[in-house]
Enzyme design. Structure first.
Site, PDB file in Angstrom:
ATOM      1  CG  ASP A 126      -2.672   0.433   0.281  1.00 24.56           C
ATOM      2  OD1 ASP A 126      -2.156   1.458  -0.174  1.00 24.56           O
ATOM      3  OD2 ASP A 126      -3.511  -0.049   1.493  1.00 24.56           O
ATOM      4  CD1 TRP A 161      -5.108   3.535  -2.728  1.00 24.19           C
ATOM      5  CD2 TRP A 161      -3.646   5.222  -2.572  1.00 24.19           C
ATOM      6  NE1 TRP A 161      -4.343   3.050  -1.036  1.00 24.19           N
ATOM      7  CE2 TRP A 161      -3.974   4.480  -1.147  1.00 24.19           C
ATOM      8  CE3 TRP A 161      -3.099   5.969  -2.804  1.00 24.19           C
ATOM      9  CZ2 TRP A 161      -3.255   4.863   0.081  1.00 24.19           C
ATOM     10  CZ3 TRP A 161      -2.507   6.671  -0.827  1.00 24.19           C
ATOM     11  CH2 TRP A 161      -2.466   5.564  -0.142  1.00 24.19           C
ATOM     12  N   GLY A 162      -3.889   4.507  -8.129  1.00 23.93           N
ATOM     13  CA  GLY A 162      -3.279   5.143  -9.898  1.00 23.93           C
ATOM     14  C   GLY A 162      -2.396   6.733  -8.903  1.00 23.93           C
ATOM     15  CD  GLU A 163      -2.103   9.285  -4.856  1.00 25.35           C
ATOM     16  OE1 GLU A 163      -1.849   9.764  -4.001  1.00 25.35           O
ATOM     17  OE2 GLU A 163      -3.549   9.771  -4.068  1.00 25.35           O
ATOM     18  CG  ASP A 183      -9.876   2.176  -1.045  1.00 24.45           C
ATOM     19  OD1 ASP A 183      -8.481   2.543  -1.303  1.00 24.45           O
ATOM     20  OD2 ASP A 183      -9.831   1.697   0.192  1.00 24.45           O
TER      21      ASP A 183
END
Ligand code: GAL
Length: 386
Positions: A126, A161-163, A183
């Site tokens: 994460d 998260w696509g960042e 999410d």
């Protein structure tokens, strides 16, 4: 070789969040076998956040929470392996995980060695509590190196998260799958929003590094113990059907969030759809491209078709109506590269009804109710008498 096709499995987070334990995971492993999930291709059982104590031990090692996992992680891994399944675990690039447990920052190589010692097969990694001035890309490269050299095959599931332009570096960094979205929540707006956000990103998915649109909420119906994910009824079965079909067509990993110990036939029916799973697991793992139906002025962005080229020459065609009104969704075969003059027609097989629909020339135009979809597998047909 890991991650040739999108990983499939179950993850504890969406339904159980912090409330996880040994008995739950063993129970899920049992159901993988008795309910046919293993036979359908689901393989990984992943323990998400909140499995460890809040402090490392005096040697700097992660410690499984003895109240939740009294027999330890290795014993659980042995059990999961005895069922022919694989066990996944969770950590974080930062100092702490999102729920405040220790993260792997500056412990990457020793944590990877510990996961290998426990015979872990999958790591979800994460992005919380990462110091701002360290590059996330570098931290994923670090953990990837650690995993690749820990003496065990451990699939690397990046979750940022696509960042930070992850599309441009996830593959190079060594991730087998990478989260491309924030999410998921157990409601239709969330499912629809995530799918629409990835329609122009299909070129970035493929074998050994899959675009992960987040874990499935199929069947949860508001069963999460977390308000953010959703305790309010969730989606309808039709919306869950469309959610699953989108994830299959778009090549996302299929990680179930539903408590599969519950006996809910419509959910099982969706999750065990072998025709859709075969499309998702097609060996070449090509992304699906989008076509907007004609006439262009009539349709909004939430009505579209997805086309996925399959290894054996078949074509998977998805007709999606995410809008709030029923629609006809017409595909001109011309638009997938098939001119009428070629004499080739398409023989269509419906992947939800599991039956042949017949031979179609020039176009196929199913009527699709609001929030629903039609997915067909198309074969070339030369005998249409043209
Ligand atoms: C989020 C992640 C979720 C879940 C959660 C655990 O960052 O996207 O999938 O893992 O952390 O705290």
């Amino acid at each position: 070789m890991l991650g040739k096709t999108p990983p499939m499995g179950w993850n504890s987070w969406n339904t159980f969040t912090w409330d996880i334990n040994d008995e739950l995971i063993r129970g899920i492993a049992d159901k993988f076998i008795t309910e046919g999930y293993r036979d359908a291709g689901y393989e990984y059982i992943v323990i998400d956040d909140c499995w460890s104590l809040k402090e490392r031990d005096s040697h700097g090692k992660l410690v499984a929470d003895p109240k939740k996992f009294p027999k330890g992680i290795k014993s659980l891994a042995d059990y999961v392996h005895s069922k022919g399944l694989k066990l996944g675990i969770y950590s974080c690039t930062g100092t702490h995980t999102c729920a405040g447990h220790p993260g792997s920052l500056e412990h990457e190589f020793s944590d990877a060695a510990q996961f290998a010692e426990w015979e872990i097969d999958f790591l979800k990694y994460d992005y919380c509590f990462k110091p701002r001035n360290i590059s996330g890309e570098l931290l994923y490269k670090r953990m990837s190196l650690a995993l690749k050299n820990c003496g065990r095959d451990i699939l690397f599931s990046a979750c940022n998260w696509g960042e930070d332009d992850v599309y441009n570096w996830a593959r190079e960094a060594g991730a087998h799958m990478y989260r491309s979205t924030h999410d998921i929540r157990d409601n239709w707006e969330s499912v629809k929003g995530l799918a629409l956000s990835q329609l122009d990103k299909t070129a970035y998915t493929g074998s050994f590094c899959h675009n992960d649109m987040d874990m499935l909420v199929v069947g949860m119906h508001g069963a999460s113990n977390d308000d953010f994910i959703g305790k309010k009824g969730g989606c309808t079965d039709t919306q869950y059907k469309t959610h699953f079909a989108l994830w299959c067509m778009m090549g996302s990993p299929l990680m179930i969030g539903f408590d599969i110990r519950k006996d809910h036939q419509p959910t099982k029916h969706i999750l065990l759809n072998r025709d859709l799973i075969a499309i998702n697991q097609d060996p070449e793992s090509r992304g699906a491209y989008r076509i907007k139906p004609e006439p262009n002025w009539f349709h909004s962005n939430d009505v579209f078709m997805l086309v996925k080229t399959l290894t054996n020459g078949d074509i998977a065609l998805g007709f999606f109506n995410l809008s709030d009104a029923d629609r006809e969704v017409p595909l001109l075969f011309w638009d997938i590269g098939l001119p009428f003059a070629s004499g080739i027609s398409l023989s269509l097989y419906d992947c939800h009804q599991h039956k042949e629909l017949g031979i179609f020339r020039e176009r196929f135009a199913p009527k699709v109710p609001a929030h629903d979809c039609v997915v067909v597998r198309a074969k070339f047909s030369l005998d249409a008498g043209v």
